[in-house]
Scaffold this active site. Sequence first.
Site, short mmCIF file in Angstrom:
data_model
loop_
_atom_site.label_atom_id
_atom_site.label_comp_id
_atom_site.label_asym_id
_atom_site.label_seq_id
_atom_site.Cartn_x
_atom_site.Cartn_y
_atom_site.Cartn_z
N CYS A 40 36.11 30.01 42.55
CA CYS A 40 35.57 29.74 41.55
C CYS A 40 33.76 30.11 41.84
CB CYS A 40 35.72 28.41 40.75
SG CYS A 40 37.01 28.07 40.45
N ASP A 87 40.54 35.93 33.11
CA ASP A 87 39.29 35.39 33.70
C ASP A 87 38.28 35.81 32.77
OD1 ASP A 87 37.22 33.91 34.88
OD2 ASP A 87 38.05 34.31 36.84
N HIS A 114 41.63 31.84 35.63
CA HIS A 114 40.47 31.24 36.45
C HIS A 114 40.89 29.85 37.00
CE1 HIS A 114 36.20 30.97 37.71
NE2 HIS A 114 36.18 29.71 37.34
#
Length: 251
Positions: free
Chosen positions: A134, A189, A221
């Site tokens: 991330c 995402d 995500h």
Amino acid sequence: MTDVQGTDLDIQTQDGVVDAYLVHPADGRPRPGVLFYMDAYGLRPHLRSMADRLAAAGYTVLVPNVFYRLGRTPVVELPEFIDPGADPTIWERLGPVVGSLTPDLAARDAGAYLRRLADSPLVADGPVALTGYCMGARLALWTAAAHPDRVAAAAGFHGGQLATDDPGSPHLGAPNITAELYFGHASNDHSLPPEQIERFEKALTEAGVRHTCEVYPGARHGYTQADTPAYDKEADERHWAALLGLLERTF
């Protein structure tokens, strides 16, 4: 599976003391170093287990609490299973924390993390590798660009905001990167739309960076994070294969 030994430690930086987790094969022999950049949810049991798995493959792994300026872990109290859909206040609390870590601060901190690895008898001589998740994918890029002599390989998984219009966007550091890169993008995402993926890869190609960028179909995500609803076991195992393949090529 190789037995591993993990310990908590502190790292001094220009701005304070970082609490971190270091894990390595239990035989104590020097191994290639890997700097592991956390996601926004922080240094917690799931990330420790990921670092343990990486160490069991033959590496010495350092996981720093990159939000140390705001406190020791946990900087933000979170439940054992982290579900922002069930508790929207999670990101209300985390947003300002994430935003506090600027590219300049991240690059400066990286110098301290890399020195800690270089000084450790548990880390083999030579450059190290990075992996980030991330927001950690951005940190890996900023570090690879700021410390090219110390980074031989860098990976990022379900990273967001990798190629924005911001003057600090990670993709702008591509001309300084000498490491081989691997990035596994999530197809679902909102933080990395197709136009950013295209801009990111174009920047790497034009800079002559050795890289592989893949989109994981159907993945969300956060697909590597088993303590969240975004977890995707198939995508996670693909991530492990890609990461370990990169490290094997590097070391």
